[in-house]
Design a protein around this motif. Structure first.
Motif, PDB file in Angstrom:
ATOM      1  N   MET A 119       0.796  -1.230   0.000  1.00  0.00           N
ATOM      2  CA  MET A 119       0.000   0.000   0.000  1.00  0.00           C
ATOM      3  C   MET A 119       0.826   1.275   0.000  1.00  0.00           C
ATOM      4  O   MET A 119       0.302   2.362   0.240  1.00  0.00           O
ATOM      5  CB  MET A 119      -0.921   0.016   1.229  1.00  0.00           C
ATOM      6  CG  MET A 119      -1.827  -1.183   1.356  1.00  0.00           C
ATOM      7  SD  MET A 119      -3.043  -0.980   2.681  1.00  0.00           S
ATOM      8  CE  MET A 119      -2.004  -0.751   4.115  1.00  0.00           C
ATOM      9  N   THR A 120       2.123   1.198  -0.283  1.00  0.00           N
ATOM     10  CA  THR A 120       2.991   2.369  -0.179  1.00  0.00           C
ATOM     11  C   THR A 120       2.487   3.546  -0.999  1.00  0.00           C
ATOM     12  O   THR A 120       2.486   4.695  -0.532  1.00  0.00           O
ATOM     13  CB  THR A 120       4.423   2.010  -0.612  1.00  0.00           C
ATOM     14  OG1 THR A 120       4.949   1.025   0.288  1.00  0.00           O
ATOM     15  CG2 THR A 120       5.326   3.229  -0.592  1.00  0.00           C
ATOM     16  N   ALA A 121       2.031   3.309  -2.214  1.00  0.00           N
ATOM     17  CA  ALA A 121       1.629   4.398  -3.107  1.00  0.00           C
ATOM     18  C   ALA A 121       0.454   5.203  -2.559  1.00  0.00           C
ATOM     19  O   ALA A 121       0.285   6.378  -2.889  1.00  0.00           O
ATOM     20  CB  ALA A 121       1.277   3.849  -4.485  1.00  0.00           C
ATOM     21  N   GLN A 122      -0.353   4.586  -1.695  1.00  0.00           N
ATOM     22  CA  GLN A 122      -1.532   5.271  -1.162  1.00  0.00           C
ATOM     23  C   GLN A 122      -1.268   5.991   0.166  1.00  0.00           C
ATOM     24  O   GLN A 122      -2.149   6.664   0.702  1.00  0.00           O
ATOM     25  CB  GLN A 122      -2.673   4.262  -0.930  1.00  0.00           C
ATOM     26  CG  GLN A 122      -3.280   3.692  -2.206  1.00  0.00           C
ATOM     27  CD  GLN A 122      -2.425   2.598  -2.815  1.00  0.00           C
ATOM     28  OE1 GLN A 122      -1.947   1.716  -2.125  1.00  0.00           O
ATOM     29  NE2 GLN A 122      -2.222   2.667  -4.124  1.00  0.00           N
ATOM     30  N   PHE A 123      -0.043   5.876   0.673  1.00  0.00           N
ATOM     31  CA  PHE A 123       0.217   6.385   2.015  1.00  0.00           C
ATOM     32  C   PHE A 123       0.073   7.905   2.112  1.00  0.00           C
ATOM     33  O   PHE A 123      -0.473   8.422   3.086  1.00  0.00           O
ATOM     34  CB  PHE A 123       1.614   5.968   2.480  1.00  0.00           C
ATOM     35  CG  PHE A 123       1.932   6.385   3.885  1.00  0.00           C
ATOM     36  CD1 PHE A 123       1.242   5.834   4.961  1.00  0.00           C
ATOM     37  CD2 PHE A 123       2.910   7.341   4.148  1.00  0.00           C
ATOM     38  CE1 PHE A 123       1.522   6.214   6.266  1.00  0.00           C
ATOM     39  CE2 PHE A 123       3.196   7.730   5.451  1.00  0.00           C
ATOM     40  CZ  PHE A 123       2.504   7.165   6.506  1.00  0.00           C
ATOM     41  N   GLY A 124       0.538   8.630   1.119  1.00  0.00           N
ATOM     42  CA  GLY A 124       0.446  10.085   1.157  1.00  0.00           C
ATOM     43  C   GLY A 124      -0.996  10.564   1.226  1.00  0.00           C
ATOM     44  O   GLY A 124      -1.312  11.505   1.978  1.00  0.00           O
ATOM     45  N   LEU A 125      -1.874   9.935   0.459  1.00  0.00           N
ATOM     46  CA  LEU A 125      -3.288  10.320   0.485  1.00  0.00           C
ATOM     47  C   LEU A 125      -3.917  10.005   1.837  1.00  0.00           C
ATOM     48  O   LEU A 125      -4.754  10.761   2.333  1.00  0.00           O
ATOM     49  CB  LEU A 125      -4.043   9.600  -0.633  1.00  0.00           C
ATOM     50  CG  LEU A 125      -3.662   9.997  -2.067  1.00  0.00           C
ATOM     51  CD1 LEU A 125      -4.443   9.155  -3.069  1.00  0.00           C
ATOM     52  CD2 LEU A 125      -3.921  11.480  -2.298  1.00  0.00           C
TER      53      LEU A 125
END
Length: 372
Positions: free
Chosen positions: A31-37
């Motif tokens: 899930m790294t790509a969604q962490f900022g959101l």
């Protein structure tokens, strides 16, 4: 360890319901790509973020700076030495320095990426810098996923005792990516299984039976059921925290099953370098034997079942023979659950039910410690 397969569980959410301080535990994999959101949704006005990792988890924290940057955060990464010795005033001051250099304001989140040591230290820094900063937990060990990342306990150690300096400070959110378990040494992973066993004994007999049925696969980290077990443990922890956030009614103390003995083992046996879960495993066996000795235990099968399950996970079941009994007793008398030096223990009555027992005779505890 190899990556843990997710089975049918792609993502799960557990909500810790604490009124205006409620938060979600998000569990999934890759899930790294969604962490900022995720962080941006929690903190729409924040401009900066401090990530805290140790020497082992910095490789997991560094990739998180990319989605955080894409979400508009200016980030810094503070790396502490790995190990329990980092829960110190010295390392706490280093985090304060990092926050000052980042020009952190009261909207700046502290993001703890690691196991219990990182979470405790970073959490206490968040609780105390500028009288409180937002905290995001990114647990990377099994033990932290099921226990220390949830509930708001933060602390550092003092030379006289473990977790003596601390504060309750609930996170804004908890982000559990089970792919991080692939980075764990086998011993560290199995140490976390002790806390999973704990939940079965204190609150969930069905969970304990599931662990018994899947013990070989769980031992090796290959069980597809593991993510759902983590979520189940988080739900139990959330329910207990919701009912007794600040340990005022005694309910939350049940989460310390095995810990009064276990913390003493960690202090007195520090030179033997037991992991926290290993100390808790042996502590749980001491606690169940004590319950049996006091006539508190109603299920005579529990000691043997608990021992067999802990052995199946390659966890210790007794303190080491060279540890001094009187030193262990002295450490337990300084435990936070003790009152005026009188010992209190979380003891099982039957599988799925434990209670807090006051004023346990010292002689009975000494006998348990002598039986090695």
């Amino acid at each position: 360890m190899t990556p843990v397969p997710s089975g049918e569980l792609a993502e799960d959410r557990v909500t810790v319901r604490l009124g205006p301080r409620s938060y979600d535990i998000v569990l999934g994999r890759g899930m790294t790509a969604q962490f900022g959101l995720f962080v941006r949704e929690l903190l729409p006005q924040s401009q900066t973020a401090l990530l805290v990792a140790d020497e082992h988890t910095r490789k997991l924290a560094a990739p998180l700076t990319v989605p955080l940057g894409e979400a508009g955060f200016r980030t810094a990464l503070a790396v502490i030495p790995a190990g329990e010795q980092s829960k110190s005033l010295e390392q706490l001051a280093r985090l304060y320095d990092a926050l000052y250099e980042l020009k952190a304001d009261r909207r700046t989140p502290v993001i703890a990426v690691g196991g219990g040591v990182v979470g405790d230290l970073a959490g206490f820094a968040a609780a105390t810098y500028n009288r409180g900063l937002p905290l995001i937990m990114v647990p990377t060990t099994l033990l932290a996923m099921v226990d220390s990342s949830v509930g708001g306990k933060t602390a550092i150690n003092h030379p006289r005792g473990k977790n003596l300096i601390g504060a309750f400070h609930q996170p804004k959110g908890v982000w559990i990516d089970t792919d991080h378990l692939a980075t764990l040494p086998v011993r560290e992973y199995r140490s976390g299984l002790a806390e999973v066993v704990k939940y079965g004994v204190i609150r969930d007999a069905e969970l304990f039976e599931i662990l018994e049925c899947h013990a070989p696969a769980l031992r090796n980290g290959h069980a597809s059921i593991l993510p759902s077990i983590i979520a189940r443990c988080c739900r139990i922890k959330a329910e207990v925290v919701e009912q007794d956030e600040y340990e005022e009614t005694g309910l939350r103390a049940i989460l310390n099953y095995g810990h009064t003995f276990g913390h003493a083992f960690e202090i007195v046996g520090a030179a033997d370098h037991w992991l926290h879960g290993e100390a808790v495993a042996a502590g749980m066996m001491c606690a169940v034997r004590l319950a049996q000795r006091l006539g508190y235990l109603e299920d005579d099968s529990l000691p043997s079942r608990q021992e067999q399950l802990l052995r199946a996970f390659d966890l210790p079941i007794r303190p080491l023979p060279h540890w001094d009994v009187e030193a262990l007793l002295a450490a337990m008398q300084r435990d936070k659950k003790a009152t005026a030096g009188r010992l209190r223990f979380v003891l099982p009555r039957c599988l799925g039910e434990v209670g807090l027992v006051d004023h346990v005779p010292l002689a009975e505890v000494r006998q348990i410690l002598c039986d090695r």
